[in-house]
Design a protein around this motif. Sequence first.
Motif, PDB file in Angstrom:
ATOM      1  N   VAL A 223       0.838  -1.229  -0.088  1.00 51.42           N
ATOM      2  CA  VAL A 223       0.096  -0.072  -0.090  1.00 51.42           C
ATOM      3  C   VAL A 223       0.902   1.198  -0.180  1.00 51.42           C
ATOM      4  O   VAL A 223       2.052   1.397   0.661  1.00 51.42           O
ATOM      5  CB  VAL A 223      -1.053   0.021   1.300  1.00 51.42           C
TER       6      VAL A 223
ATOM      7  N   LEU B   6      -4.115  -4.494   3.651  1.00 51.06           N
ATOM      8  CA  LEU B   6      -2.691  -5.030   3.781  1.00 51.06           C
ATOM      9  C   LEU B   6      -2.595  -6.213   4.239  1.00 51.06           C
ATOM     10  O   LEU B   6      -2.779  -6.548   5.511  1.00 51.06           O
ATOM     11  CB  LEU B   6      -1.946  -4.049   4.546  1.00 51.06           C
TER      12      LEU B   6
ATOM     13  N   LEU C  34       3.803  -1.025   3.599  1.00 49.12           N
ATOM     14  CA  LEU C  34       3.315   0.320   3.393  1.00 49.12           C
ATOM     15  C   LEU C  34       4.329   1.274   3.391  1.00 49.12           C
ATOM     16  O   LEU C  34       5.290   1.529   4.117  1.00 49.12           O
ATOM     17  CB  LEU C  34       2.334   0.513   4.723  1.00 49.12           C
TER      18      LEU C  34
END
Length: 254
Positions: free
Chosen positions: A171, A197, A203
Amino acid sequence: MSSLPLRRGAYGFDAPYAPVLMALGGACLLVLLVWRLWHGEGGAVMPYRISIAALGVGALWLFLNAGTFVYTTRAGKFAVWAELLDRLELKGDERLLDIGCGRGAVLLMAAQCLPRGRAVGVDVWRTTDQSGNAEQVTRQNAVLEGVAERVELHTADMRQLPFDNGSFDVVVSSLAIHKRARRGRAREGAARSRPVLKKGGKLAIADIRQYAGIRPRTRGCGLKITDRRSLGVRFWYAFGPGRQPAWSPRSSRR
């Protein structure tokens, strides 16, 4: 992507009103400077010289900020995100989500790194966030960049992501999260009540430093911050590192 590829799409300007207001402010100060010079001292020499210097410095500062903003939104952010995507060490088959994708500046760069994967973008398509921001523009950019077959777009608020748990390996988000008033929920959207996720996923956020509480919040979501740093002058946008120090926490979901 160690070398920045040629961008074929049209990506507009982030917060298009900002550089315009800066340039107008600089122009107004410049007009005042000319008016002051035209009318001469008209009094004490020192206050006159101070006012001239202040007007000149103020106009120059605003013009420089406008130029910095334009550079970052048109070139600097692409160079920064090319490096960030390199640091994610993508294998090419991941499913990636870009939160607040706009016209696809980051989304389509990521898609070029995913020949066997999928790049998904979500946005509410507000033109105040980016000039000409619209889903059809992003789709056209995907065609121009040659990645349309592996790009997917959704109209959705980042605080209510319409995806199943564990839908994404990666992400990312660029200058989108701070724009939502309810920042807490937006930050947690990738890992909170609907953890889109995957465990072991990554991330990466590039944004302005306005989150004193991001560390405890990410820990509460099961994320571990493995890297956080300033993104440098190429991501200043305006007012320098003291006002808008863009930064990037790279987190992994445990």
